[in-house]
Design an enzyme around this catalytic site. Structure first.
Site, PDB file in Angstrom:
ATOM      1  N   SER A   1       0.772  -1.178  -0.050  1.00 20.20           N
ATOM      2  CA  SER A   1       0.047  -0.053   0.284  1.00 20.20           C
ATOM      3  C   SER A   1       0.698   1.337  -0.015  1.00 20.20           C
ATOM      4  O   SER A   1       0.527   1.962  -0.917  1.00 20.20           O
ATOM      5  CB  SER A   1      -0.981   0.022   1.296  1.00 20.20           C
ATOM      6  OG  SER A   1      -1.973  -1.123   1.080  1.00 20.20           O
TER       7      SER A   1
ATOM      8  N   ARG B   1       1.098   8.166   6.158  1.00 20.03           N
ATOM      9  CA  ARG B   1       0.087   7.231   6.880  1.00 20.03           C
ATOM     10  C   ARG B   1      -1.313   7.758   6.831  1.00 20.03           C
ATOM     11  O   ARG B   1      -2.496   6.958   7.054  1.00 20.03           O
ATOM     12  CB  ARG B   1       0.656   7.139   8.241  1.00 20.03           C
ATOM     13  CG  ARG B   1      -0.294   6.009   9.314  1.00 20.03           C
ATOM     14  CD  ARG B   1       0.641   5.639  10.344  1.00 20.03           C
ATOM     15  NE  ARG B   1       1.726   4.688   9.800  1.00 20.03           N
ATOM     16  CZ  ARG B   1       1.255   3.280   9.628  1.00 20.03           C
ATOM     17  NH1 ARG B   1       0.236   3.005   9.671  1.00 20.03           N
ATOM     18  NH2 ARG B   1       2.480   2.639   9.198  1.00 20.03           N
TER      19      ARG B   1
ATOM     20  N   HIS C   1      -2.733   6.723   3.667  1.00 22.89           N
ATOM     21  CA  HIS C   1      -2.902   5.116   3.734  1.00 22.89           C
ATOM     22  C   HIS C   1      -4.116   4.927   4.559  1.00 22.89           C
ATOM     23  O   HIS C   1      -4.946   3.961   4.310  1.00 22.89           O
ATOM     24  CB  HIS C   1      -1.644   4.461   4.448  1.00 22.89           C
ATOM     25  CG  HIS C   1      -1.851   3.074   4.776  1.00 22.89           C
ATOM     26  ND1 HIS C   1      -2.343   2.475   6.190  1.00 22.89           N
ATOM     27  CD2 HIS C   1      -1.944   1.917   4.034  1.00 22.89           C
ATOM     28  CE1 HIS C   1      -2.404   1.127   6.156  1.00 22.89           C
ATOM     29  NE2 HIS C   1      -2.182   0.862   4.688  1.00 22.89           N
TER      30      HIS C   1
END
Length: 225
Positions: free
Chosen positions: A17, A40, A43
C-alpha cells in the site's frame, strides 16, 4: 472486464500500500520528518488531499517524537481514536492513551456547566498538564492532545492555552465536519503551541490515530511509516 488482482501476501499488504502511495505521489517531495505522517494519513483514508492539507508548526514532529520517548499520555476526544492508537508500541516507552468522554465526572461537569463532554474532557486533560505559577508544568510527563471529532475540544484547548491553564506538548487537531471545524483549527494554528493540523473540513478519529501511530513508529528510529 474485471481488473486483474494483485497477488500479495497478507503480511505484505501494508508495505505494498505504501509503495502504491509513493508511486502515485510521483516526483513530489516532503520534509523527511513530515513525510511518514502524510503517507500514513493517506494510507488510512485513501485521500491524497492530505499531501497538501496537513499543517506542521515548526519542530512539531520532533517535539511529538520526544514526547513519545518520554512516556507521553495521549488524550483523545473519542474512544474510536483511542482504539486506533497502537498501545503496545506506545507502552514500550511507558506511554498510555486516555479518553475521558465516557467518564462519569466528565458527564456531570458537562451537564452542570451546560457544555459538551468534549469541553469537559479537555478541562480534565488540562488538569494533567497545567501551567503553574512558576510557568513550569504541574505534571512533568508529556501530554499530547489528539482531537479527531470535536471542534469544541480544540476551541476549549485554545482558550485554556491563552489563559495559561493548559500546556500540552503537542496538539493534533484534525476534527472532521462542518460547524466551527475550520475556525477551531485556525485557532490552534495560532495558539503558540506545537501542533499538527488538517486544514479544512477533513479529518476524523482515524486520522488522529494515524498521526499518533506515525509518531510512535518514528520514535523507534525505524523507517517504518
Amino acid at each position: 472486464m474485471l481488473e486483474e488482482l494483485e497477488q500479495v501476501l497478507p503480511g505484505d499488504i501494508e508495505k505494498r500500500s505504501f509503495e502504491i502511495i509513493t508511486e502515485e505521489l510521483g516526483e513530489r517531495t516532503f520534509d523527511p520528518l513530515e513525510e511518514p505522517i502524510i503517507k500514513r494519513c493517506i494510507h488510512t483514508s485513501a485521500d491524497f488531499d492530505y499531501a497538501d492539507q496537513l499543517y506542521f508548526s515548526p519542530g512539531a514532529v520532533k517535539i511529538g517524537i520526544e514526547a513519545i520517548k518520554k512516556g507521553a499520555r495521549i488524550v483523545t476526544d473519542t474512544n474510536m481514536g483511542k482504539a486506533g492508537v497502537n498501545k503496545t508500541a506506545l507502552g514500550k516507552f511507558g506511554g498510555e492513551v486516555l479518553c475521558f468522554m465516557a467518564d462519569e465526572d466528565v458527564a456531570e461537569a458537562a451537564k452542570r456547566e451546560g457544555t459538551t463532554r468534549a469541553v469537559a474532557s479537555v478541562k480534565k486533560a488540562a488538569a494533567l498538564k497545567a501551567a503553574g505559577a512558576t510557568g513550569r508544568p504541574m505534571e512533568e510527563r508529556p501530554l499530547i492532545l489528539a482531537v479527531g471529532n470535536a471542534p469544541t475540544a480544540l476551541i476549549e484547548a485554545y482558550e485554556l492555552i491563552q489563559k495559561g491553564r493548559f500546556a500540552p506538548d503537542l496538539v493534533i487537531g484534525v476534527p472532521v465536519g462542518f460547524v466551527n471545524v475550520i475556525p477551531a483549527k485556525e485557532r490552534i494554528m495560532q495558539a503558540g503551541v506545537p501542533c499538527i493540523v488538517a486544514r479544512g473540513r477533513k479529518g476524523g478519529s482515524n486520522i488522529a490515530a494515524a498521526i499518533c501511530n506515525a509518531l510512535i513508529y518514528m520514535s523507534f528510529n525505524k523507517t517504518k511509516v
